[in-house]
Write a protein that holds these residues in place. Structure first.
Motif, mmCIF file in Angstrom:
data_model
loop_
_atom_site.group_PDB
_atom_site.id
_atom_site.type_symbol
_atom_site.label_atom_id
_atom_site.label_comp_id
_atom_site.label_asym_id
_atom_site.label_seq_id
_atom_site.Cartn_x
_atom_site.Cartn_y
_atom_site.Cartn_z
ATOM 1 N N PRO A 90 0.409 8.578 -4.986
ATOM 2 C CA PRO A 90 1.150 7.718 -4.057
ATOM 3 C C PRO A 90 0.659 6.268 -4.120
ATOM 4 O O PRO A 90 -0.541 6.011 -4.184
ATOM 5 C CB PRO A 90 0.855 8.323 -2.691
ATOM 6 C CG PRO A 90 0.418 9.713 -2.966
ATOM 7 C CD PRO A 90 -0.243 9.693 -4.311
ATOM 8 N N MET A 91 1.617 5.350 -4.160
ATOM 9 C CA MET A 91 1.321 3.923 -4.177
ATOM 10 C C MET A 91 2.248 3.227 -3.200
ATOM 11 O O MET A 91 3.155 3.837 -2.644
ATOM 12 C CB MET A 91 1.516 3.330 -5.578
ATOM 13 C CG MET A 91 0.548 3.863 -6.618
ATOM 14 S SD MET A 91 0.479 2.894 -8.153
ATOM 15 C CE MET A 91 2.151 2.781 -8.692
ATOM 16 N N GLU A 92 2.025 1.933 -3.039
ATOM 17 C CA GLU A 92 2.890 1.075 -2.238
ATOM 18 C C GLU A 92 3.152 -0.173 -3.068
ATOM 19 O O GLU A 92 2.303 -0.592 -3.862
ATOM 20 C CB GLU A 92 2.189 0.708 -0.926
ATOM 21 C CG GLU A 92 3.057 -0.068 0.020
ATOM 22 C CD GLU A 92 2.382 -0.308 1.365
ATOM 23 O OE1 GLU A 92 2.782 -1.261 2.029
ATOM 24 O OE2 GLU A 92 1.488 0.463 1.734
ATOM 25 N N ASN A 93 4.343 -0.750 -2.900
ATOM 26 C CA ASN A 93 4.600 -1.995 -3.610
ATOM 27 C C ASN A 93 5.110 -3.058 -2.649
ATOM 28 O O ASN A 93 5.474 -2.763 -1.516
ATOM 29 C CB ASN A 93 5.557 -1.785 -4.782
ATOM 30 C CG ASN A 93 6.975 -1.461 -4.371
ATOM 31 O OD1 ASN A 93 7.378 -1.652 -3.239
ATOM 32 N ND2 ASN A 93 7.741 -0.946 -5.306
ATOM 33 N N ALA A 94 5.094 -4.293 -3.149
ATOM 34 C CA ALA A 94 5.634 -5.430 -2.409
ATOM 35 C C ALA A 94 6.410 -6.269 -3.405
ATOM 36 O O ALA A 94 5.911 -6.598 -4.477
ATOM 37 C CB ALA A 94 4.504 -6.250 -1.786
ATOM 38 N N SER A 95 7.674 -6.589 -3.060
ATOM 39 C CA SER A 95 8.530 -7.378 -3.942
ATOM 40 C C SER A 95 8.660 -8.797 -3.406
ATOM 41 O O SER A 95 8.681 -9.017 -2.191
ATOM 42 C CB SER A 95 9.916 -6.742 -4.036
ATOM 43 O OG SER A 95 9.821 -5.455 -4.584
ATOM 44 N N PHE A 96 8.775 -9.741 -4.339
ATOM 45 C CA PHE A 96 8.872 -11.158 -4.003
ATOM 46 C C PHE A 96 10.044 -11.779 -4.751
ATOM 47 O O PHE A 96 10.560 -11.200 -5.701
ATOM 48 C CB PHE A 96 7.560 -11.866 -4.366
ATOM 49 C CG PHE A 96 6.427 -11.430 -3.495
ATOM 50 C CD1 PHE A 96 6.159 -12.080 -2.308
ATOM 51 C CD2 PHE A 96 5.654 -10.327 -3.845
ATOM 52 C CE1 PHE A 96 5.138 -11.649 -1.480
ATOM 53 C CE2 PHE A 96 4.634 -9.892 -3.021
ATOM 54 C CZ PHE A 96 4.377 -10.555 -1.835
ATOM 55 N N VAL A 102 4.416 -6.280 -6.941
ATOM 56 C CA VAL A 102 3.001 -5.954 -7.095
ATOM 57 C C VAL A 102 2.754 -4.571 -6.512
ATOM 58 O O VAL A 102 3.360 -4.189 -5.509
ATOM 59 C CB VAL A 102 2.091 -7.019 -6.440
ATOM 60 C CG1 VAL A 102 2.081 -8.296 -7.269
ATOM 61 C CG2 VAL A 102 2.514 -7.342 -5.029
ATOM 62 N N ASN A 103 1.883 -3.814 -7.173
ATOM 63 C CA ASN A 103 1.606 -2.433 -6.784
ATOM 64 C C ASN A 103 0.213 -2.305 -6.185
ATOM 65 O O ASN A 103 -0.730 -2.944 -6.659
ATOM 66 C CB ASN A 103 1.717 -1.513 -8.006
ATOM 67 C CG ASN A 103 3.102 -1.528 -8.608
ATOM 68 O OD1 ASN A 103 4.089 -1.664 -7.903
ATOM 69 N ND2 ASN A 103 3.176 -1.391 -9.922
#
Length: 181
Positions: A90-96, A102-103
């Protein structure tokens, strides 16, 4: 004895002559040019992390620090969230803006993924999405990844990967990804 001490003092002072040492003004005139300021609006993607403006982050940096710097450089986060079914766990990401994602794994920066052309985002300031295939193939460490299920995949050394669409780079990535191969 007194004459000896006076002579010794005179020789000592003569030995301390600084006539060959440039003055501060002379040193300033020959100084190296000033370092150019960092452009606070640029992101440089690297095989071991990224730089957002003047701040650089290696993989293993904290999630809050990375997302704060990217928001200040590119603008507010546009999306992201948990990715529960990844091969890496399990991971989380953030989009810009401009197609940068970015992961994070357990709050730690582990990878980046870029898939939209932008004047603000480049790999080490050298090339970005849309770069000509022939230019990328000429870079040191280039290798085509045979048999990739993702498409025409390539590697630049052992840290940066990407995909071609036709004669141009369409995707770049480094670090841990949530790819299904």
């Amino acid at each position: 004895m007194r004459a000896f001490l006076i002579g010794f003092a005179a020789l000592s002072l003569a030995a301390c002559d600084s006539s060959n040492v440039p003055s501060p003004a002379e040193r300033q005139a020959g100084a190296a040019p000033a370092i150019a300021p960092v452009d606070e609006t640029l992101v440089s993607l690297r095989g071991d992390g990224l730089a957002a403006g003047a701040e650089a982050f290696y993989f293993a940096a904290g999630q809050n620090e990375v997302t704060t710097a990217l928001s200040a450089t590119l603008g507010a986060q546009t999306g992201g969230g948990p990715m529960l079914e990844c091969g890496a766990g399990p991971m989380e990401n953030a989009s810009f803006p401009d197609g940068l994602t970015v992961n994070f794994k357990d709050g730690i920066f582990v990878g980046w993924f870029h898939n939209n052309g932008s004047d603000q985002i480049a790999v080490d300031g050298e090339f970005s999405i849309g770069a000509a295939r022939s230019d990328v193939e000429a870079l040191p460490g280039f290798a085509l990844i045979e048999g990739s299920t993702l498409g025409e995949e390539f590697a630049l050394g052992d840290r940066i990967g990407g995909l071609f669409e036709g004669d141009a780079v369409s995707t770049l990535y480094a670090g841990t990804q949530c790819f299904f191969r």
